[in-house]
Write a protein that holds these residues in place. Structure first.
Motif, short mmCIF file in Angstrom:
data_model
loop_
_atom_site.label_atom_id
_atom_site.label_comp_id
_atom_site.label_asym_id
_atom_site.label_seq_id
_atom_site.Cartn_x
_atom_site.Cartn_y
_atom_site.Cartn_z
N LEU A 72 14.23 5.35 -3.25
CA LEU A 72 13.36 4.58 -4.13
C LEU A 72 13.77 4.46 -5.56
CD1 LEU A 72 10.51 3.07 -3.97
CD2 LEU A 72 9.76 5.39 -4.09
N LYS A 73 13.73 3.54 -6.05
CA LYS A 73 14.12 3.37 -7.60
C LYS A 73 12.66 2.83 -8.17
CE LYS A 73 18.88 2.56 -7.05
NZ LYS A 73 20.24 1.63 -7.47
N LEU A 74 12.12 3.16 -9.07
CA LEU A 74 10.83 2.66 -9.49
C LEU A 74 10.85 1.46 -10.40
CD1 LEU A 74 9.15 5.88 -11.18
CD2 LEU A 74 8.52 5.14 -8.99
N LEU A 75 10.02 0.51 -10.03
CA LEU A 75 9.76 -0.78 -10.62
C LEU A 75 9.08 -0.61 -11.84
CD1 LEU A 75 9.48 -2.93 -7.28
CD2 LEU A 75 11.44 -2.57 -8.87
N ALA A 76 9.44 -0.13 -12.86
CA ALA A 76 8.62 0.00 -14.10
C ALA A 76 9.32 -1.04 -15.06
CB ALA A 76 8.79 1.21 -14.54
N ASP A 77 8.54 -1.48 -16.13
CA ASP A 77 9.22 -2.21 -17.32
C ASP A 77 9.75 -1.36 -18.44
OD1 ASP A 77 8.04 -4.78 -16.37
OD2 ASP A 77 5.92 -3.76 -16.73
N ASN A 120 0.66 -1.26 -0.22
CA ASN A 120 0.04 -0.13 0.01
C ASN A 120 0.83 1.22 -0.01
OD1 ASN A 120 -2.45 -1.61 0.06
ND2 ASN A 120 -1.88 -1.78 2.29
N SER A 121 2.19 1.31 -0.20
CA SER A 121 3.00 2.35 -0.04
C SER A 121 3.81 2.40 -1.43
CB SER A 121 4.19 2.13 1.15
OG SER A 121 4.94 3.18 1.11
N ASN A 122 3.73 3.65 -2.14
CA ASN A 122 4.60 3.98 -3.37
C ASN A 122 5.42 5.23 -3.17
OD1 ASN A 122 2.78 6.05 -3.45
ND2 ASN A 122 1.29 5.21 -5.13
N THR A 123 5.73 5.51 -2.04
CA THR A 123 6.54 6.84 -1.91
C THR A 123 7.22 6.86 -0.53
OG1 THR A 123 6.61 9.22 -1.73
CG2 THR A 123 4.47 8.32 -1.12
N LEU A 124 8.49 7.38 -0.25
CA LEU A 124 9.05 7.62 1.11
C LEU A 124 8.56 8.75 1.97
CD1 LEU A 124 12.57 6.57 -0.12
CD2 LEU A 124 10.75 5.07 0.77
N LEU A 125 7.46 9.32 1.58
CA LEU A 125 6.78 10.63 1.97
C LEU A 125 6.78 10.30 3.64
CD1 LEU A 125 5.62 13.47 1.71
CD2 LEU A 125 3.56 12.51 1.35
#
Length: 426
Positions: free
Chosen positions: A156-161, A52-57
């Motif tokens: 945080l390094k985005l996990l994108a294809d 449920n988390s997508n940022t280090l805010l």
């Protein structure tokens, strides 16, 4: 929601509970033996990937995490309870480094993945543990071992294809908006996108991939010009790079030169990124000025061995063909073995705990360092004569006296071990 992709936190594992010094006092048990229980173990600091988390805010407002200490031992050989672990939730793609050493501690990429970052201290032993044939009634017990503490850097390094790279205003945000439900801000000025944007692109009924709109790079990005390092970090995890250029050249730049400049920045930052498969995408072909540059860009792609697509993100021309090809490419993609930097699997025995080194500080005092010895100092009750005698015995067994004499110590010199300081006497 604000996007935060780098932050600093402080973590401290729990200390072990103190051991108890006690004796049996039952009415009909004369000369009851030692019965002090051991202390409980301090809680570990464990990082876990939260879906449920997508940022280090959250870490901007909560920077310190401390686990609970173990409970102290008690009479009648009662052990103190172990403290629960302190779980720190982070988004997938978080890299954890030790700020002081730069060491990579964990690379958390899978939902539910855990990593022990700091170990809690073990509980001190009660006096019942020190009873032996020579000393049947020891009066001393150990203090709990201090838990580990670290200053950490979280990235945080985005996990994108798929990652989009290119100069500002070449149309990366427009492409993401045209083929996904993401709605990044789109405007006519440079650096409209100042944080990465993820879009889920559907290729057919069942299949999809994640595309990352990486904010525009500029010359000098690898040296940190603009927000270079912050942007380039997110390209590292992508499987495929779509290199967008503005075929119209309306910004006053040449698209072929742009391609070479951006790739030079990628090589400066990471050879691994530079070797990643790229697709050259010429955008804004709906503008008349683009026609003159398309043959040059096709020739560039042929020379570089790249697949080439000419599109207009604004009119959607060529976009379905590009997305279809990317989907097919990802279906056939085989993950490369990770060879860049070995991730640390927690190993408390990495250094020889028995190793002892002696140095001098700026005042000329002697500093004795050693994991096991510093732990012994922290767990010894120097107000108890028996505990002091035990410490002196271990000191002699380890040969610390002879090592200090080799370094030239003299009567009255000051010696430091951990937080303890004492005056040297023969």
């Amino acid at each position: 929601m604000q996007f935060i992709d780098r932050t600093r936190v402080i973590v401290k594992a729990g200390d072990g509970g103190h051991g108890k010094s006690a004796f049996r006092r039952e009415k009909f048990v004369p000369k009851g033996g030692p019965a002090g229980g051991d202390g409980g173990r301090g809680g570990d600091i464990i990082f876990v990937v939260d879906p449920n988390s997508n940022t280090l805010l959250d870490f901007r407002y909560h920077r310190k995490f401390q686990a609970k200490n173990g409970e102290n031992g008690d009479i009648k050989n009662q052990y103190g309870a172990n403290a629960p672990a302190c779980y720190v939730k982070v988004p997938a793609g978080t890299v954890v480094r030790d700020e002081d050493t730069g060491e990579l501690l964990a690379d958390l990429t899978e939902i539910g993945q855990e990593a022990v970052i700091c170990r809690g201290g073990r509980g001190g032993r009660g006096n019942a543990k020190f009873a032996n044939a020579a000393n049947r009634a020891p009066t001393f017990a150990e203090f709990g071992e201090p838990g580990e503490a670290r200053n950490l850097i979280l990235e945080l390094k985005l996990l994108a294809d798929v990652g989009l790279v290119g100069y500002p205003s070449v149309g990366k945000s427009s492409l993401v908006a045209s083929c996904s439900a993401a709605r990044p801000e789109i405007a006519e000025y440079h650096f409209t996108t100042i944080t990465p944007v993820l879009g889920v692109v559907k290729t057919d009924y069942e299949k999809s991939f994640v595309m990352a709109d990486i904010p525009g790079l500029i010359e000098g990005a690898a040296e940190g010009v603009g927000l270079g390092h912050d942007f380039l970090r997110h390209v590292e995890r992508t499987k495929l790079i779509l290199h967008l250029v503005d075929a119209s050249g309306l910004e006053g730049r040449d698209p072929v030169d742009d391609y070479h400049t951006i790739n030079a920045e990628l090589r400066k930052y990471s050879e691994k990124i530079a070797r990643r498969t790229q697709i050259l995408v010429a955008n804004k072909i709906d503008l008349p000025e683009a026609r003159a540059n398309l043959p040059r860009l096709q020739k560039l792609a042929d020379e570089e061995g790249l697949k080439f697509f000419a599109i207009s993100a604004a009119t959607h021309q060529g976009v379905p063909e590009l997305i279809r090809y990317v989907g097919e490419w990802l279906d056939q993609y085989v993950e490369e073995p990770e060879t860049e930097e070995e991730v640390k699997v927690y190993d408390e025995n990495k250094e020889d705990p028995e190793k002892v080194t002696i140095s001098r500080d700026i005042r000329g005092d002697f500093v004795v360092s050693g994991k096991a010895l510093e732990k012994l100092v922290a767990m010894t009750n120097f107000l108890n004569d028996e505990a002091v005698r035990r410490f002196q015995y271990i000191w002699r067994i380890k040969g610390i006296d002879s090592k200090l004499k080799e370094k030239g110590i003299r009567e009255g010199d000051t010696v430091h071990i951990g937080d303890m300081e004492f005056e040297y006497r023969e």
